[in-house]
Motif scaffolding. Structure first.
Motif, PDB file in Angstrom:
ATOM      1  N   ILE A   1      59.326  15.461  24.174  1.00 62.40           N
ATOM      2  CA  ILE A   1      58.908  15.994  25.714  1.00 62.40           C
ATOM      3  C   ILE A   1      59.025  17.461  25.761  1.00 62.40           C
ATOM      4  N   CYS A   2      59.926  18.026  25.105  1.00 57.80           N
ATOM      5  CA  CYS A   2      60.362  19.679  24.767  1.00 57.80           C
ATOM      6  C   CYS A   2      59.065  20.135  24.491  1.00 57.80           C
ATOM      7  N   GLU A   3      58.229  19.395  23.329  1.00 55.77           N
ATOM      8  CA  GLU A   3      57.166  20.125  22.785  1.00 55.77           C
ATOM      9  C   GLU A   3      55.773  19.924  23.492  1.00 55.77           C
TER      10      GLU A   3
ATOM     11  N   ASN B   1      55.392  18.255  26.742  1.00 54.19           N
ATOM     12  CA  ASN B   1      55.361  17.974  28.221  1.00 54.19           C
ATOM     13  C   ASN B   1      55.619  19.224  28.979  1.00 54.19           C
ATOM     14  N   VAL B   2      55.515  20.558  28.420  1.00 56.85           N
ATOM     15  CA  VAL B   2      55.650  21.814  29.339  1.00 56.85           C
ATOM     16  C   VAL B   2      54.100  22.040  29.784  1.00 56.85           C
ATOM     17  N   PRO B   3      53.974  22.111  30.968  1.00 59.09           N
ATOM     18  CA  PRO B   3      52.801  22.338  31.225  1.00 59.09           C
ATOM     19  C   PRO B   3      52.063  23.524  31.118  1.00 59.09           C
ATOM     20  N   ASP B   4      50.958  23.902  30.701  1.00 64.38           N
ATOM     21  CA  ASP B   4      50.445  25.069  30.508  1.00 64.38           C
ATOM     22  C   ASP B   4      50.077  26.027  31.924  1.00 64.38           C
ATOM     23  N   SER B   5      50.563  27.264  31.917  1.00 61.07           N
ATOM     24  CA  SER B   5      50.662  28.072  32.884  1.00 61.07           C
ATOM     25  C   SER B   5      49.279  28.149  33.506  1.00 61.07           C
TER      26      SER B   5
ATOM     27  N   ILE C   1      63.142  13.303  23.716  1.00 62.06           N
ATOM     28  CA  ILE C   1      63.334  14.694  24.396  1.00 62.06           C
ATOM     29  C   ILE C   1      62.721  15.640  23.239  1.00 62.06           C
ATOM     30  N   LEU C   2      62.761  15.203  21.942  1.00 66.80           N
ATOM     31  CA  LEU C   2      61.916  16.348  20.961  1.00 66.80           C
ATOM     32  C   LEU C   2      60.579  16.242  21.445  1.00 66.80           C
TER      33      LEU C   2
ATOM     34  N   VAL D   1      48.191  24.785  35.311  1.00 67.18           N
ATOM     35  CA  VAL D   1      48.783  24.600  36.597  1.00 67.18           C
ATOM     36  C   VAL D   1      48.214  25.565  37.549  1.00 67.18           C
TER      37      VAL D   1
ATOM     38  N   LEU E   1      54.248  18.374  37.347  1.00 64.92           N
ATOM     39  CA  LEU E   1      55.228  17.640  36.618  1.00 64.92           C
ATOM     40  C   LEU E   1      55.110  16.299  36.552  1.00 64.92           C
TER      41      LEU E   1
ATOM     42  N   TYR F   1      53.784  13.748  34.162  1.00 61.53           N
ATOM     43  CA  TYR F   1      54.860  13.499  33.097  1.00 61.53           C
ATOM     44  C   TYR F   1      55.839  12.588  33.614  1.00 61.53           C
TER      45      TYR F   1
ATOM     46  N   LEU G   1      54.005  23.362  40.690  1.00 63.11           N
ATOM     47  CA  LEU G   1      54.528  22.906  39.435  1.00 63.11           C
ATOM     48  C   LEU G   1      54.870  21.428  39.557  1.00 63.11           C
TER      49      LEU G   1
END
Lengths: 500, 500
Positions: free
Chosen positions: B279-281, B283-287, B276-277, B290, B302, B305, B298
């Motif tokens: 993923i949090c860093e 795997n947040v897609p760039d707006s 999750i460390l 998107v 997602l 991922y 969205l």
């Protein structure tokens, strides 16, 4: 050799084994290890959103001021909100396992499922923050929260179905059904709001945000309202005291001190090691590069990373010493109120920013202008982290009879020493902040001196406090002697007056 | 509400406060929280070197077989060695604080210094491994180890200078000086060897490696020699029993069960959250992306991922369930021998590999050939992690009178259930491994079914075990009835025979 593990309250049996009931209940276990594991998971998750902040690449030509502002607007806000959300979830978890005191296998597995969902919350929240206008982000976050609430409700229902798992006070109570409905109501209040938020996300997004905001701040608002009511109207009458008692049992009951400590330990531990995680991964030089660029001289290659190592040691030392202060403080605290828990959360949230701050100082080792700002950010973060610890102490002093050990109360043997311990970091960081403002040329030197001096100050603190107390005492006794002399003169005079 | 914290042994006082001596000793504290914090730090550091392994980018065109071999040679070896080194340091720390039972501020700060150096060890070790021929790497590692040893020696010296901090057994002993020299000798043995290694590093590097290898394996070799001697010659005579007793006090004393649990909890918690460390860093897609690539959808962004989320949940569930097994196992273990500690370390080392394995499965979701290998690696790691847990249980059964709770011994009520719990993961992972070999086409399906079925199997395990026990019993009673019938026939016959 080692201290025996805590047994659930009311158990005098020192037997090391777990099963405490015979017959059908052979599978029942004390819950302490489950809770310790949950605390460790939650504390790691609470601090995880600092990583995207820490790893944001700031171009060295950019001024730090702008970059920091840019950071502040999104990632830091996400970090702080995540921290708050996870601590709210953690507090709910603490409350839940104050109701359920023993566990069995089913509860352990349900709790793990709950943990898995909670560890996923930060990610969904950061999605929601990155795409504030997209319904799916809000929907995902709300759904996650709803499912967590449902799992917790199942845990409560399971607990009441097997009453021997419950807290003694509820177990012997006649109003078990009332308690059950009451607890379920409190637990499901949040998920219902989240469910509404999930529905609203598809046609009226602002309403979703209002609802989600309510979930997070509801407990604090409720407490504030009750507090205000009590202050203005006075506590409620006898007639309702029965209901009130049940209510206070879950809302105003102090947080378990052990779990506050365990959660804090987890945060301090992961924060202290955050930088070494990066260093181990990024700062091992490539053997090819060393050969080509530095002619095989490893020391030269490593000296490039020097500032990173310095940043690691500085953040480890600061985190470690703040842990030490926290540890000393909680040794003398006998009971943690909810407000103290909240202050502790704020302190921990700033602690989470420390590695980031120190990383900034290492990255801007060359650019003198940005370095001052980085140092000042470090000082500010250290100041807030330590001043909230100080605030916990002040809050405890207000109700010292309930919350503090006699030795640490006003006039206690350790009072002055505790005061000095807690005041050291706020004073030093504030001092360093203003010194760097005044003597901007020597900012780095001031900062490094501060880092080196503080640990030794802690080592010698007891002696320093004793010396200053002795000086104060001698000064007091001097002034008292003067008073005594004056008094004597007066008493010498007065008989003369009476004589005359 | 909450269970009282453990107090040091021999203390009946349930008072929540820390100071347990009056007068000069007002600053003395129970050490449990310091140890919990140290355990948390050490467990994070032990698993940290898995990150460079996990983040090695394997080119998707490359065959996994080659890449895995390449990984195996350096990074995995570094990870395993680091794990071993940190656990050796941890075991030394456990032993140290079995001698020193109470702490004061100076000891707390010295311990923090010690922790800081230990957390730096993995980095120096990975430097040494990356540059095996450069003296500076070895020198740094050895120096670090020497300084750790010196700090520990200072802690011991401080403890003996303030004997009220020591273990009761030593406190009342007449041979305090002997104990002191003996303990210092054991503690300084390693640093002396490291010091020699540091010196040798400058003119004869292989000798350094031999010396450093000695440091790590010396305790195990010593134990093996003693064990062999005892087996062949028999235990030593009475004359030396006094010395032997002192010796065994530190080398063969079981590890503190609480600290084994705390260390394991830390490892399980950091391993469960490692993915999750990332993923949090990451795997947040760039707006922006998107908007451009997915027309603002969205969910589609997602879904790219998806495999990562699946990998996270799979690794969390597996780690969580293995923690659950560990937790169940240690509920029934009353005493942990050193050998059980060693097996636990091996189990934890494989646990550390789990997120890596699951990440591999997510990265090769498309390439069918590599995926089988990734799944097989996951199965193998799960198998070893769980089989070592099983081995702890078997070892405990060999000395069940000392190490196990009565309920879990042979014939105990919980014995069959514990057996099933511990055997579930080895069986399932082995089964999945061979099934993927046979039915390579359906490998993914088999793997996913395994992941979904296992948690439910744990939930229903008690019922399954009961059913199978009932079936076994009925079969046994059937066969017994047959026997009885046969016996009766015999007895019917025999009188007839005797009659005839």
């Amino acid at each position: 050799m080692s201290a025996p593990r805590p047994q659930a309250e009311g158990e005098a049996a020192p037997a090391p084994g777990p099963p405490r009931h015979s017959g059908e209940l052979g599978s029942t276990q004390a819950s302490h290890r489950l809770l310790a594991y949950s605390d460790a998971l939650l504390s790691i998750i609470a601090t995880v959103m600092i990583l995207p902040v820490a790893h944001t690449k700031i171009h060295p030509d950019q001024k730090l001021g702008e970059s920091v502002q840019q950071l502040l607007l999104t990632k830091i806000a996400v970090y702080l909100m995540t921290f708050l959300i996870v601590t709210v979830a953690w507090a709910a978890h603490v409350r839940l396992f104050q109701v359920i005191e023993l566990i069995d296998d089913v509860l352990a597995l349900l709790n793990l499922a709950c943990m898995m969902l909670i560890t996923f919350l930060p990610y969904t929240f950061s999605l929601m923050a990155s795409f504030p206008g997209v319904p799916f982000g809000i929907f995902l976050f709300s759904t996650c929260a709803v499912v967590i609430g449902l799992v917790q409700a199942v845990i409560v229902a399971y607990g009441f179905y097997h009453p021997y798992l419950l807290n003694n006070q509820i177990q012997v109570s006649e109003n078990q059904v009332f308690y059950k409905h009451h607890i379920l109501q409190i637990i499901l209040r949040g998920p219902v709001l989240c469910f509404l938020a999930a529905i609203f996300s598809f046609f009226f997004i602002p309403m979703s945000y209002v609802l989600l905001g309510l979930v997070i701040f509801l407990p604090h608002i409720t407490r504030l309202i009750i507090w205000c009511k009590n202050k203005t109207v006075g506590p409620k009458e006898d007639e309702e005291s029965h209901r009130l008692e049940a209510f206070t049992f879950y809302l105003n009951e102090p947080l378990s001190k052990e779990r506050v400590e365990a959660f804090s330990d987890g945060v301090y531990a992961i924060v202290a090691t955050l930088l070494i995680l990066d260093i181990c991964e990024d700062n091992v030089p490539d053997s090819k590069e060393v050969k080509d660029k530095f002619h095989g001289r490893l020391i030269e290659a490593l000296s490039e990373y020097g500032p990173n190592f310095l940043a690691y040691f500085a953040s480890f030392v600061t985190t470690g010493l703040l842990w030490f202060v926290h540890h000393s403080l909680f040794l003398y605290i006998t009971k943690t109120s909810r407000f103290m828990g909240l202050l502790n959360t704020f302190s921990l949230a700033f602690i989470g920013g420390l590695p980031l701050a120190y990383q900034l100082t290492s990255e801007f080792a060359e650019k003198s202008h940005n370095e001052i700002e980085a140092i000042q950010v470090s000082c500010v973060i250290t100041f807030f982290a330590s001043i909230f610890q100080f605030a916990i102490w002040i809050t405890a002093l207000f109700h010292e009879r309930e919350t503090l050990h006699p030795l640490a109360r006003y006039g206690g043997k350790e009072h002055a020493f505790m005061f000095a311990k807690l005041a050291l970091y706020p004073c030093v960081s504030l001092g360093a902040f203003f010194l760097t403002c005044l003597l901007s040329k020597f900012s780095t030197a001031i900062f490094h001196i501060m880092q080196i001096v503080v640990p030794f100050a802690f080592l010698a603190l007891r002696i320093l406090v004793r010396i200053s107390l002795a000086i104060m005492k001698s000064m007091l006794s001097l002034s008292r002697r003067k008073n005594v002399v004056l008094d004597e003169e007066e008493t010498c005079l007065s008989p003369a007056e009476t004589l005359s």
